[in-house]
Write an enzyme that holds these catalytic residues in place. Sequence first.
Site, PDB file in Angstrom:
ATOM      1  N   TYR A   1       0.866  -1.182   0.172  1.00 49.60           N
ATOM      2  CA  TYR A   1       0.044  -0.053   0.067  1.00 49.60           C
ATOM      3  C   TYR A   1       0.899   1.252   0.064  1.00 49.60           C
ATOM      4  CZ  TYR A   1      -4.665  -1.839   0.839  1.00 49.60           C
ATOM      5  OH  TYR A   1      -5.776  -2.728   0.810  1.00 49.60           O
TER       6      TYR A   1
ATOM      7  N   ASP B   1     -12.318  -9.157   4.759  1.00 44.06           N
ATOM      8  CA  ASP B   1     -13.524  -9.204   3.867  1.00 44.06           C
ATOM      9  C   ASP B   1     -14.044 -10.759   3.791  1.00 44.06           C
ATOM     10  OD1 ASP B   1     -13.233  -6.456   3.215  1.00 44.06           O
ATOM     11  OD2 ASP B   1     -14.259  -6.637   1.286  1.00 44.06           O
TER      12      ASP B   1
ATOM     13  N   ASP C   1      -3.127 -18.389  -0.029  1.00 47.47           N
ATOM     14  CA  ASP C   1      -4.191 -19.212  -0.757  1.00 47.47           C
ATOM     15  C   ASP C   1      -4.845 -20.125  -0.078  1.00 47.47           C
ATOM     16  OD1 ASP C   1      -1.671 -20.265  -0.803  1.00 47.47           O
ATOM     17  OD2 ASP C   1      -1.874 -20.833  -3.042  1.00 47.47           O
TER      18      ASP C   1
ATOM     19  N   LYS D   1       2.847 -15.396   1.741  1.00 53.30           N
ATOM     20  CA  LYS D   1       3.427 -16.177   0.613  1.00 53.30           C
ATOM     21  C   LYS D   1       4.516 -16.556   0.507  1.00 53.30           C
ATOM     22  CE  LYS D   1       1.507 -17.676  -3.515  1.00 53.30           C
ATOM     23  NZ  LYS D   1       0.323 -18.856  -3.479  1.00 53.30           N
TER      24      LYS D   1
ATOM     25  N   ASP E   1      -6.268  -7.123   4.144  1.00 55.73           N
ATOM     26  CA  ASP E   1      -7.637  -6.463   3.579  1.00 55.73           C
ATOM     27  C   ASP E   1      -8.371  -7.533   2.840  1.00 55.73           C
ATOM     28  OD1 ASP E   1      -9.284  -4.368   2.507  1.00 55.73           O
ATOM     29  OD2 ASP E   1      -8.058  -4.695   0.618  1.00 55.73           O
TER      30      ASP E   1
HETATM   31  C1  IPM Z   1     -10.396  -1.248   4.239  1.00 56.20           C
HETATM   32  C2  IPM Z   1     -10.722  -0.471   2.662  1.00 56.20           C
HETATM   33  C3  IPM Z   1      -9.487   0.172   2.407  1.00 56.20           C
HETATM   34  C4  IPM Z   1      -8.389  -0.637   2.294  1.00 56.20           C
HETATM   35  C5  IPM Z   1      -9.531   1.032   1.307  1.00 56.20           C
HETATM   36  C6  IPM Z   1     -10.837   1.984   1.166  1.00 56.20           C
HETATM   37  C7  IPM Z   1      -8.443   2.049   1.171  1.00 56.20           C
HETATM   38  O1  IPM Z   1     -11.025  -1.428   1.845  1.00 56.20           O
HETATM   39  O2  IPM Z   1     -10.364  -0.446   5.168  1.00 56.20           O
HETATM   40  O3  IPM Z   1     -10.293  -2.482   4.221  1.00 56.20           O
HETATM   41  O4  IPM Z   1      -8.080  -1.082   1.373  1.00 56.20           O
HETATM   42  O5  IPM Z   1      -7.657  -0.704   3.333  1.00 56.20           O
HETATM   43 MN    MN Z   2     -11.088  -3.661   2.615  1.00 58.19          MN
END
Ligand code: IPM
Ligand code: MN
Length: 353
Positions: free
Chosen positions: A141, A248, A220, A188, A244
């Site tokens: 990032y 999710d 993975d 990885k 990240d």
């Molecule tokens: C998160 C979001 C952010 C990230 C984006 C909006 C920059 O997806 O907080 O997980 O990738 O960290």
């Molecule tokens: Mn995110």
Amino acid sequence: MKKRIVVFPGDGIGPEVTEQARRVLEKTAELGGLKLDIQEFPIGGASIDAYGVPLKEEYLKAAKRADAVLLGAVGGPKWDVVEPSIRPEKALLALRRKLKTYANLRPAKPYPALLQASTLKPEVISSVDILVVRELTGGIYFGKPRGIKDDKKGYNTLVYWRHEIERIARRAFDLAMLRKKHVTSVDKANILETSMFWRKIVKEVAAGYPGVKLDHMYVDNCAMQIIRNPSQFDVILTDNMFGDILSDEASMLTGSLGMLPSASMGDKKGLFEPIHGSAPDIAGKGIANPIATIASVAMMFDYAFSMVELSDMIENAIRKVLDDGLRTKDIYDGTGRLVSTSEMGEEILKRMG
Ligand code: IPM
Ligand code: MN
């Protein structure tokens, strides 16, 4: 006691969900006899529209002075056309970096009332209690060089420094000590040097925590294991981008992306935000789930203020509201009562204190 708090509602559903979270914040403080000094500023696309930059220096300074920062979400298709260096997301990255909140804690623990809401079988998720510890201020990032060159190539750099890995690993092990004492470090390392180095440093740190079980998993495989058998995990320690993505994925164990809060901690400062994004497709409709942001406020009382009872009070109110069958659209399965964003906030408030 008085706490200074900066609120950045941001874009899309950000303002709707932070409005409810702010009400919960204020009520919690009132019940706990805590004085608040709250300032609210635009960030992301809202700030680009108002000032031409995703985050004004002045507001960044205010955030640095604050005891804690609450953030909604940033970004949306409207700003996809702006130059990469001033995209809404840059504000969030700048904030994380400048506040030095390198440890992003993302707990995924299904609420009993929502076991049916997940796309996974209830028996697979019922005993899940995962804490993703995501490195937040390093990795791909932020690595340099980065850019797009002559319409010929796009490039980014994945780099981790020893001290960055050491401090996030220590944080993960410290947290594991308070939980089931099991850290899974995800990388990885079969292909990336950064990961080989990550693994080496994590092992070194682990030597200082003989009571904690450490294992290593390729990312993975981890993505697959989270769906196959998620209760095998306690603390998942990983880098910025893997964290990240995996967080999710882990959120779906709880039924919805709209349920997962996060705390981003430095050595002192805390930034609290839901893990979901700005969801521009549902913004302004009053259907967004405010629970992730409200639960982020609960994390604020716990991690930033060490006021665990107040944090538990918010958590309990969320649990009650779900037990009582109230559901925003993302977690509605035809049973219970479908409520709007503000009704959900209101009902949580009613169950506090
Ligand atoms: C998160 C979001 C952010 C990230 C984006 C909006 C920059 O997806 O907080 O997980 O990738 O960290
Ligand atoms: Mn995110």
